[in-house]
Write an enzyme that holds these catalytic residues in place. Structure first.
Site, PDB file in Angstrom:
ATOM      1  N   GLU A 174     -46.717 -66.541  31.579  1.00  0.00           N
ATOM      2  CA  GLU A 174     -46.445 -67.735  32.390  1.00  0.00           C
ATOM      3  C   GLU A 174     -45.326 -68.549  31.776  1.00  0.00           C
ATOM      4  O   GLU A 174     -44.587 -69.242  32.469  1.00  0.00           O
ATOM      5  CB  GLU A 174     -47.715 -68.591  32.492  1.00  0.00           C
ATOM      6  CG  GLU A 174     -47.484 -69.892  33.271  1.00  0.00           C
ATOM      7  CD  GLU A 174     -48.730 -70.748  33.413  1.00  0.00           C
ATOM      8  OE1 GLU A 174     -49.777 -70.204  33.826  1.00  0.00           O
ATOM      9  OE2 GLU A 174     -48.657 -71.945  33.109  1.00  0.00           O
ATOM     10  N   GLU A 175     -45.208 -68.459  30.448  1.00  0.00           N
ATOM     11  CA  GLU A 175     -44.213 -69.286  29.734  1.00  0.00           C
ATOM     12  C   GLU A 175     -42.840 -68.623  29.647  1.00  0.00           C
ATOM     13  O   GLU A 175     -41.932 -69.174  29.046  1.00  0.00           O
ATOM     14  CB  GLU A 175     -44.717 -69.602  28.312  1.00  0.00           C
ATOM     15  CG  GLU A 175     -46.056 -70.308  28.257  1.00  0.00           C
ATOM     16  CD  GLU A 175     -46.048 -71.657  28.986  1.00  0.00           C
ATOM     17  OE1 GLU A 175     -47.124 -72.102  29.435  1.00  0.00           O
ATOM     18  OE2 GLU A 175     -44.952 -72.247  29.126  1.00  0.00           O
ATOM     19  N   GLU A 185     -53.045 -64.723  36.527  1.00  0.00           N
ATOM     20  CA  GLU A 185     -54.216 -65.607  36.663  1.00  0.00           C
ATOM     21  C   GLU A 185     -55.205 -65.011  37.670  1.00  0.00           C
ATOM     22  O   GLU A 185     -56.315 -64.649  37.315  1.00  0.00           O
ATOM     23  CB  GLU A 185     -53.774 -67.015  37.091  1.00  0.00           C
ATOM     24  CG  GLU A 185     -53.044 -67.762  35.974  1.00  0.00           C
ATOM     25  CD  GLU A 185     -52.418 -69.083  36.435  1.00  0.00           C
ATOM     26  OE1 GLU A 185     -51.865 -69.125  37.550  1.00  0.00           O
ATOM     27  OE2 GLU A 185     -52.498 -70.064  35.680  1.00  0.00           O
ATOM     28  N   ASP A 188     -41.941 -80.697  10.177  1.00  0.00           N
ATOM     29  CA  ASP A 188     -41.635 -79.619  11.120  1.00  0.00           C
ATOM     30  C   ASP A 188     -41.934 -80.091  12.544  1.00  0.00           C
ATOM     31  O   ASP A 188     -42.779 -80.949  12.756  1.00  0.00           O
ATOM     32  CB  ASP A 188     -42.389 -78.318  10.797  1.00  0.00           C
ATOM     33  CG  ASP A 188     -43.886 -78.587  10.585  1.00  0.00           C
ATOM     34  OD1 ASP A 188     -44.572 -77.707  10.085  1.00  0.00           O
ATOM     35  OD2 ASP A 188     -44.319 -79.691  10.915  1.00  0.00           O
ATOM     36  N   LEU A 199     -52.051 -70.282  27.662  1.00  0.00           N
ATOM     37  CA  LEU A 199     -52.967 -71.419  27.565  1.00  0.00           C
ATOM     38  C   LEU A 199     -53.123 -72.031  28.956  1.00  0.00           C
ATOM     39  O   LEU A 199     -52.333 -72.871  29.385  1.00  0.00           O
ATOM     40  CB  LEU A 199     -52.453 -72.451  26.549  1.00  0.00           C
ATOM     41  CG  LEU A 199     -53.576 -73.177  25.795  1.00  0.00           C
ATOM     42  CD1 LEU A 199     -54.452 -72.177  25.031  1.00  0.00           C
ATOM     43  CD2 LEU A 199     -53.003 -74.160  24.804  1.00  0.00           C
ATOM     44  N   ASP A 200     -54.149 -71.557  29.656  1.00  0.00           N
ATOM     45  CA  ASP A 200     -54.348 -72.015  31.032  1.00  0.00           C
ATOM     46  C   ASP A 200     -55.149 -73.326  31.034  1.00  0.00           C
ATOM     47  O   ASP A 200     -56.042 -73.511  30.225  1.00  0.00           O
ATOM     48  CB  ASP A 200     -55.113 -70.933  31.789  1.00  0.00           C
ATOM     49  CG  ASP A 200     -55.303 -71.321  33.229  1.00  0.00           C
ATOM     50  OD1 ASP A 200     -54.295 -71.377  33.952  1.00  0.00           O
ATOM     51  OD2 ASP A 200     -56.445 -71.631  33.617  1.00  0.00           O
ATOM     52  N   ASP A 241     -49.112 -74.651  24.381  1.00  0.00           N
ATOM     53  CA  ASP A 241     -48.968 -73.449  25.209  1.00  0.00           C
ATOM     54  C   ASP A 241     -47.795 -72.608  24.715  1.00  0.00           C
ATOM     55  O   ASP A 241     -47.845 -71.372  24.751  1.00  0.00           O
ATOM     56  CB  ASP A 241     -48.873 -73.772  26.699  1.00  0.00           C
ATOM     57  CG  ASP A 241     -48.087 -75.019  27.005  1.00  0.00           C
ATOM     58  OD1 ASP A 241     -48.192 -75.506  28.128  1.00  0.00           O
ATOM     59  OD2 ASP A 241     -47.370 -75.490  26.098  1.00  0.00           O
ATOM     60  N   ASP A 247     -51.428 -65.582  30.650  1.00  0.00           N
ATOM     61  CA  ASP A 247     -51.215 -67.021  30.668  1.00  0.00           C
ATOM     62  C   ASP A 247     -51.730 -67.479  29.310  1.00  0.00           C
ATOM     63  O   ASP A 247     -52.936 -67.490  29.087  1.00  0.00           O
ATOM     64  CB  ASP A 247     -52.003 -67.648  31.814  1.00  0.00           C
ATOM     65  CG  ASP A 247     -51.801 -69.152  31.848  1.00  0.00           C
ATOM     66  OD1 ASP A 247     -52.315 -69.801  32.759  1.00  0.00           O
ATOM     67  OD2 ASP A 247     -51.110 -69.676  30.935  1.00  0.00           O
TER      68      ASP A 247
HETATM   69  P1  AHM Z   1     -51.626 -74.153  34.357  1.00  0.00           P
HETATM   70  O1  AHM Z   1     -51.565 -72.656  34.198  1.00  0.00           O
HETATM   71  O2  AHM Z   1     -50.248 -74.778  34.453  1.00  0.00           O
HETATM   72  O3  AHM Z   1     -52.499 -74.783  33.353  1.00  0.00           O
HETATM   73  O4  AHM Z   1     -52.262 -74.436  35.794  1.00  0.00           O
HETATM   74  C1  AHM Z   1     -53.400 -73.695  36.137  1.00  0.00           C
HETATM   75  C2  AHM Z   1     -54.548 -74.656  36.228  1.00  0.00           C
HETATM   76  C3  AHM Z   1     -55.850 -73.887  36.400  1.00  0.00           C
HETATM   77  O5  AHM Z   1     -56.412 -73.574  35.175  1.00  0.00           O
HETATM   78  C4  AHM Z   1     -56.682 -74.864  37.170  1.00  0.00           C
HETATM   79  O6  AHM Z   1     -57.686 -74.226  37.894  1.00  0.00           O
HETATM   80  C5  AHM Z   1     -55.641 -75.515  38.065  1.00  0.00           C
HETATM   81  O7  AHM Z   1     -54.388 -75.432  37.399  1.00  0.00           O
HETATM   82  C6  AHM Z   1     -55.931 -76.941  38.304  1.00  0.00           C
HETATM   83  O8  AHM Z   1     -54.910 -77.366  39.174  1.00  0.00           O
HETATM   84  P2  AHM Z   1     -55.046 -78.791  39.871  1.00  0.00           P
HETATM   85  O9  AHM Z   1     -54.871 -79.789  38.763  1.00  0.00           O
HETATM   86  O10 AHM Z   1     -53.939 -78.821  40.899  1.00  0.00           O
HETATM   87  O11 AHM Z   1     -56.406 -78.844  40.503  1.00  0.00           O
HETATM   88 MG    MG Z   2     -52.212 -71.047  34.065  1.00  0.00          MG
END
Ligand code: AHM
Ligand code: MG
Length: 338
Positions: A95-96, A277, A66, A120-121, A72, A118
């Site tokens: 976010e996705e 966020e 699979d 998976l941040d 994310d 979001d």
């Molecule tokens: P993402 O949602 O695409 O993961 O981006 C958010 C993340 C935050 O969790 C984090 O504080 C920031 O991007 C870090 O960004 P950078 O790598 O520019 O410092």
């Molecule tokens: Mg994020």
């Protein structure tokens, strides 16, 4: 048994706190329960993310044939799937997802809430085994409940939030949320598959020994932000920056500190998105006694969103440190202008 030591599960806590929730009892319970289930499923996959590289990298077929999903996207799908169960959610923004999606009614239930998340941040950290998180925000819909949800339901100011939280998938998996009456944290006990109350009524320290910013962008920040960062360094504050907002904020909630994501040439409006966020994180931190403003010194929660994925700069954390940053920037900007 001393009630203070008894196991209190997330479900039990929510039900006990229902009376504090300004809307009909039970509605929020279903929503938070759905999110808790999704968090357990995501946690299981995040914990074996390292194995994916053995079984085949995301996007290609693994040994069982699979297609391995990007985590994310997996987290996004699980949250959507789980939020359909309680019948309390009538729309989702993520976010996705480019646009919001309506959620079909369950039986004759009239869903009154929209959920923004979001899934998976900090996703850039997944492949290097650094903690990541899920961030969620819950609003009561404002459009006519007879029709489908509209964009207006998702573009409400942070002051309209009815609940917000995050899940930190770190050394342990912790769900932290607020409904506007304080902040509480629940640690997942895998042996019983329950989130158990572990951090009651979290209060952020007035100040901390760390500042949190991507120092690599220092030369791209506005001069007043560079001077504030120099000031932090002059105070002998340590620099801690994980690159996962949830993990950085979780540390600041307990140890104090200030998280900064200012505007840069690459991100003239900042990088972090306002509605799923900055707003939920700002709501949680304010409920824990902290502060959250943007680099124009405006309160995050007062900002009226105009677009789903619009970005915002942010300075969030210990109240004394945010106040100091604000005063510093005002003084420096005024001096600079005179
Ligand atoms: P993402 O949602 O695409 O993961 O981006 C958010 C993340 C935050 O969790 C984090 O504080 C920031 O991007 C870090 O960004 P950078 O790598 O520019 O410092
Ligand atoms: Mg994020």
């Amino acid at each position: 048994m001393n009630i203070a030591n008894r196991i209190v599960t997330l479900d039990e806590f929510i039900i006990r706190k229902e009376s504090e929730f300004p809307f009909a009892s039970g509605e929020l319970t279903g929503l938070l329960r759905d999110i808790g289930v999704a968090a357990k499923i995501v946690n299981r996959e995040v914990n074996k993310a390292g194995l994916v590289n053995i079984l085949g990298v995301a996007g290609v077929e693994n040994s069982t044939g699979d297609t391995v999903q990007k985590l994310d996207m997996f987290a996004n799908e699980k949250l959507i799937e789980c939020l359909k169960n309680s019948g309390e959610c009538c729309g989702i923004a993520s976010e996705e997802l480019e646009d919001f999606i309506p959620i079909p009614a369950v039986a004759t239930k009239e869903a009154k809430y929209v959920v923004l998340f979001d899934p998976l941040d900090g996703s850039s950290n997944i492949d290097v085994n650094v903690s990541v998180g899920t961030i969620f925000a819950i609003y009561r819909r404002v459009s006519d409940s007879k029709g489908d949800v509209t964009l207006e339901d998702f573009l409400q100011a942070g002051t309209e939030l009815v609940a917000a939280g995050y899940v930190s998938y770190g050394t342990s998996t912790i769900l932290v949320y607020t409904t506007g009456s304080g902040v509480n944290g629940f640690t997942l006990d895998p042996s019983i598959g329950e989130f158990c109350l572990s951090h009651r009524d979290i209060k952020i320290p007035a100040r901390g020994n760390y500042y949190c910013v991507n120092q690599g962008y220092y030369l791209k920040f506005d001069i007043e932000m560079r001077r504030y960062i120099d000031y932090c360094s002059d105070l002998n504050l340590g620099l801690r920056y994980i690159g996962s907002m949830v993990s950085d904020i979780h540390r600041i909630l307990f140890q104090g500190g200030i998280f900064l994501y200012p505007n840069t040439r690459k991100y003239p409006q900042g990088k972090l998105r306002l509605v799923y966020e900055c707003n939920p994180i700002a709501f949680i931190v304010e409920q824990a006694g902290g502060k959250a403003i943007d680099c124009q010194l405006r309160r995050i929660l007062d900002q009226k969103p105009t677009q789903l994925h619009q970005k915002s700069t942010i300075a969030v954390g210990s109240p004394d440190m945010v106040d100091e940053m604000k005063a510093f920037v005002e003084r420096y900007a005024a001096h600079n202008l005179s």
